[in-house]
Design a protein around this motif. Structure first.
Motif, PDB file in Angstrom:
ATOM      1  N   ARG A 153       0.817  -1.215   0.000  1.00 49.69           N
ATOM      2  CA  ARG A 153       0.000   0.000   0.000  1.00 49.69           C
ATOM      3  C   ARG A 153       0.851   1.266   0.000  1.00 49.69           C
ATOM      4  NH1 ARG A 153      -5.462  -0.644   3.500  1.00 49.69           N
ATOM      5  NH2 ARG A 153      -6.263  -2.495   2.471  1.00 49.69           N
ATOM      6  N   LEU A 154       1.941   1.223   0.757  1.00 50.29           N
ATOM      7  CA  LEU A 154       2.729   2.444   0.931  1.00 50.29           C
ATOM      8  C   LEU A 154       3.916   2.535  -0.024  1.00 50.29           C
ATOM      9  CD1 LEU A 154       2.816   2.669   4.843  1.00 50.29           C
ATOM     10  CD2 LEU A 154       1.188   3.718   3.257  1.00 50.29           C
ATOM     11  N   ALA A 155       4.520   1.392  -0.339  1.00 47.24           N
ATOM     12  CA  ALA A 155       5.728   1.408  -1.171  1.00 47.24           C
ATOM     13  C   ALA A 155       5.723   0.229  -2.142  1.00 47.24           C
ATOM     14  CB  ALA A 155       6.974   1.370  -0.283  1.00 47.24           C
ATOM     15  N   PRO A 156       4.800   0.205  -3.099  1.00 48.87           N
ATOM     16  CA  PRO A 156       4.710  -0.937  -4.013  1.00 48.87           C
ATOM     17  C   PRO A 156       5.967  -1.133  -4.851  1.00 48.87           C
ATOM     18  CG  PRO A 156       3.309   0.886  -4.742  1.00 48.87           C
ATOM     19  CD  PRO A 156       3.764   1.225  -3.381  1.00 48.87           C
ATOM     20  N   ARG A 157       6.698  -0.066  -5.154  1.00 50.12           N
ATOM     21  CA  ARG A 157       7.918  -0.215  -5.943  1.00 50.12           C
ATOM     22  C   ARG A 157       8.959  -1.024  -5.172  1.00 50.12           C
ATOM     23  NH1 ARG A 157       9.872   5.263  -8.719  1.00 50.12           N
ATOM     24  NH2 ARG A 157      11.329   3.725  -9.591  1.00 50.12           N
ATOM     25  N   ALA A 158       9.047  -0.798  -3.877  1.00 53.11           N
ATOM     26  CA  ALA A 158       9.982  -1.574  -3.063  1.00 53.11           C
ATOM     27  C   ALA A 158       9.616  -3.054  -3.084  1.00 53.11           C
ATOM     28  CB  ALA A 158       9.979  -1.054  -1.627  1.00 53.11           C
ATOM     29  N   LEU A 159       8.325  -3.340  -3.037  1.00 54.55           N
ATOM     30  CA  LEU A 159       7.878  -4.732  -3.065  1.00 54.55           C
ATOM     31  C   LEU A 159       8.211  -5.376  -4.413  1.00 54.55           C
ATOM     32  CD1 LEU A 159       6.513  -6.339  -0.825  1.00 54.55           C
ATOM     33  CD2 LEU A 159       4.338  -5.998  -1.972  1.00 54.55           C
ATOM     34  N   ARG A 160       8.094  -4.618  -5.484  1.00 53.04           N
ATOM     35  CA  ARG A 160       8.452  -5.149  -6.804  1.00 53.04           C
ATOM     36  C   ARG A 160       9.950  -5.420  -6.893  1.00 53.04           C
ATOM     37  NH1 ARG A 160       5.267  -0.499  -8.752  1.00 53.04           N
ATOM     38  NH2 ARG A 160       3.083  -1.160  -8.770  1.00 53.04           N
ATOM     39  N   GLY A 161      10.729  -4.590  -6.242  1.00 53.96           N
ATOM     40  CA  GLY A 161      12.166  -4.829  -6.226  1.00 53.96           C
ATOM     41  C   GLY A 161      12.521  -6.101  -5.488  1.00 53.96           C
ATOM     42  N   ILE A 162      11.848  -6.329  -4.363  1.00 51.94           N
ATOM     43  CA  ILE A 162      12.077  -7.565  -3.606  1.00 51.94           C
ATOM     44  C   ILE A 162      11.696  -8.774  -4.445  1.00 51.94           C
ATOM     45  CG2 ILE A 162      11.350  -8.862  -1.570  1.00 51.94           C
ATOM     46  CD1 ILE A 162      10.947  -6.168  -0.149  1.00 51.94           C
ATOM     47  N   ALA A 163      10.664  -8.632  -5.263  1.00 52.75           N
ATOM     48  CA  ALA A 163      10.182  -9.752  -6.072  1.00 52.75           C
ATOM     49  C   ALA A 163      11.230 -10.237  -7.066  1.00 52.75           C
ATOM     50  CB  ALA A 163       8.907  -9.354  -6.808  1.00 52.75           C
ATOM     51  N   ARG A 164      12.179  -9.401  -7.428  1.00 57.98           N
ATOM     52  CA  ARG A 164      13.184  -9.792  -8.415  1.00 57.98           C
ATOM     53  C   ARG A 164      14.291 -10.655  -7.834  1.00 57.98           C
ATOM     54  NH1 ARG A 164      14.020  -4.010 -11.627  1.00 57.98           N
ATOM     55  NH2 ARG A 164      11.811  -3.765 -12.254  1.00 57.98           N
ATOM     56  N   VAL A 165      14.369 -10.708  -6.512  1.00 58.08           N
ATOM     57  CA  VAL A 165      15.423 -11.485  -5.861  1.00 58.08           C
ATOM     58  C   VAL A 165      15.158 -12.971  -6.072  1.00 58.08           C
ATOM     59  CG1 VAL A 165      16.533 -12.025  -3.663  1.00 58.08           C
ATOM     60  CG2 VAL A 165      15.767  -9.674  -4.153  1.00 58.08           C
TER      61      VAL A 165
END
Length: 606
Positions: free
Chosen positions: A590-602
């Motif tokens: 909700r607050l930082a979806p871009r950060a979550l997308r970055g984690i998804a690439r790991v």
């Protein structure tokens, strides 16, 4: 032969036929008291314990017909029309003729006629419950009552003390409670208005009342209300005028219950706040509390549940009766005791833990799994930990026809489900490009279509019953946390999350709650059965062992998820992330979806 048996036999041979709506086997008699005659109906064997059912306003005894039908094979059931209602005569003049003291005289006259030597078990609804509290707390009824079950009706004395405490020591919460109950009591003020209630009931309100009950409460007809409704309601206004103001101003100080009391509180009652029964143990030290997700007229809308609880409570206080299961004492027992709960994927993990948690709360549990032995084991253990009844059913939730047969069997054999937990699911990992069409199909069939089948079939039964319910769908933190390693699984769980949100909006008007539970890394055997796209069997087994070891190190128990499920139903929560990582990912989405997308690439360490 006792006088009780002689009276009953005489009524059976020479009594008038009972009012339409009561079972045809009902025997009717007249009991004279205080210058009036009361119409009394009896069912069942007079040698069995006597249960007296007291009706409320603006009802007659026929409000209890469905409950009486369910009790008559086990008890001697007695119903009577309160003075001025149904086929009982009205006092003249009406003013002063409906005081609680005179209603107590009526009750004792009926009890002396139907059970002259043995105490009776009293059950009251609405004003019947108000009367029942009087009977259970005054000295002159001691020894004539064995137990009291109260449904949707407070003691006026307890109510008076409740008001005094909140007015003498006001806090924001207490003031809010006073204002809330004051708003719910609007009809009490109206009934004190001279002539207006009588004109309304003998005019348009009396004609429209059956339809209003059907719309507001989903109350079925079946001989109720009877044709005497308008006169019953007009006369019954004096119940309020003769008692309410006097008792609320000067409540008795000796209003302690001298019998065991069972309190059944509908959580959706439009007329009485649940807070009205706070601290009731002060006045009823032998108190058993029950709550029911229903509206005010539960004798009509949930006669099955009332009959079960009455039977259990009476048997628990009646010497010599066959032993019954003890009242559930687990957390949330007030909310779930006696309810019917169906859990899919109940053979292990979160499903089994959830079945056990509902069992500990006294629910009747249907454990569903595709493995018959695992389902049977869960049902057996559920009975051991507190479920009064538990059954095992075998089905593959992805099989639409099998689910339709299960829904039909459940409705016929067990009844309408109160809580549905769509928990069955499978794990599927691996990159999108390596996941085959068949693997996609199986994942969606179980994780998504299994939930759709459950919601469609059992949700429809809940909606048709018209008394609410709750659906819990097990989604996942993967529903809102993207991952390069879980495209199929995450897609299926994201669909479950959105399905739950859509259903919640659609079914809210029918009183059916919908919750999506999103566990994170929970120590279950899903890791031991998950498939990994693009890996041969040896590699899959290696990955399963490694993943299971990591989940074991994390060691978040499924019991905590089960606790979250019960809490979510009680609070009617929409989306429930369970583990800390699930809550954190929800916040990031909700607050930082871009950060979550970055984690998804790991790349995961598999």
């Amino acid at each position: 032969m006792s006088g009780k048996a002689n009276d009953a036999n005489g009524a059976a041979q020479g009594g008038r036929p009972a009012e339409p709506g009561l079972p045809t086997c009902a025997r009717e008699r007249r009991v004279a008291t205080g210058g009036i005659e009361l119409c009394v109906a009896e069912l069942g064997d007079t040698a069995r314990p006597t249960v007296v059912l007291l009706h409320g306003y603006p009802d007659s005894k026929e409000v209890w017909s469905e409950v009486a039908h369910r009790l008559k094979d086990r008890f001697h059931v007695v119903l009577y029309d309160v003075r001025g209602c149904g086929r009982s005569s009205a006092p003249r003049p009406l003013r002063g003729g409906f005081t609680l003291e005179k209603l107590t005289d009526d009750f004792l006259a009926v009890v002396d006629a139907v059970s002259p030597t043995e105490p009776v078990h009293v059950v009251g609804h609405d004003w019947g419950s108000v009367q029942g509290w009087e009977f259970a707390t005054v000295r002159r009824t001691e020894g004539r009552i064995a137990s009291f079950t109260s449904v949707s009706g407070p003691s006026l004395d307890h109510f008076g003390h409740w008001i005094r405490k909140r007015m003498s020591r006001p806090t924001p919460r207490r003031v809010a409670q006073l204002l809330g109950q004051g708003a719910k009591s609007w009809y009490v003020y109206a009934l004190h208005t001279p002539l207006l209630p009588e004109l309304a009931w003998r005019g348009p309100l009396g004609k429209r009342w059956p339809r209003l009950l059907e719309l507001a409460e989903k109350a079925p007809g079946g001989g109720y209300p009877t044709s005497s409704l308008a006169d019953d309601a007009a006369h019954g206004a004096w119940l309020y005028r003769d008692n309410v103001r006097a008792r609320l101003r000067r409540p008795r100080t000796d209003c302690y219950a001298h019998v065991p009391v069972q309190l059944i509180t509908p959580t959706q009652d439009a007329f009485l706040s649940e807070r009205l029964y706070d601290e009731l143990e002060q006045w009823a030290p032998r108190l058993t509390r029950r709550t029911l997700p229903a509206k005010h007229w539960v004798p009509r809308t949930r006669p099955d549940r009332l009959a079960d609880w009455i039977t259990e409570f009476v048997d628990g206080t009646e010497p010599g009766m066959p032993a019954r299961e003890p009242v559930a004492t687990g957390r949330y027992a007030e909310r779930f005791a006696g309810q019917l709960v169906l859990v899919t994927g109940a053979g292990s993990g979160i499903g089994r833990a959830t079945a056990f948690s509902f069992a500990e709360a006294g629910a009747r549990v249907i454990a569903v799994d595709r493995d018959p032995q695992s389902a049977a084991r869960t049902a057996d253990l559920a009975r051991l930990v507190g479920a009064p009844q538990a059954w095992a059913e075998t089905v593959d939730v992805a099989d639409e026809q099998a689910m339709e047969k299960l829904a039909e069997k459940v409705a016929t054999a067990y009844g309408t489900v109160d809580v549905l937990v769509n928990n069955a699911g499978i794990g599927m990992a691996g990159s999108f490009l390596e996941t085959t069409t068949e693997e996609w199909r199986r994942t969606l069939d179980v994780n998504l279509w299994g939930v759709i089948h459950g919601c469609r079939l059992f949700g429809r039964q809940m909606a048709e019953r018209g008394q609410g319910g709750h659906i819990v769908n097990t989604a996942s933190a993967a529903a809102y946390q993207p991952s390069r390693a879980l495209p199929a699984y995450s897609t299926s769980k994201a669909a479950v999350l959105m399905l739950s949100e859509c259903l919640r909006a659609e079914l809210a008007g029918r009183g059916i709650g919908v919750t999506a539970v999103c566990p994170g890394f929970v120590n279950t055997n899903i890791t031991g059965t998950a498939r990994f796209a693009g890996a041969d069997e040896a590699e899959q087994e290696r990955i399963r062992r490694r993943t299971s070891r990591l989940y074991g190190i994390r060691n978040y128990p499924p019991e905590k998820v089960a606790e979250a499920v019960l809490r979510a139903v009680v609070r009617n929560q929409a989306v429930v992330p369970v583990t800390p990582e699930a809550r954190g990912a929800r916040l990031l989405s909700r607050l930082a979806p871009r950060a979550l997308r970055g984690i998804a690439r790991v790349r995961p360490p598999l």
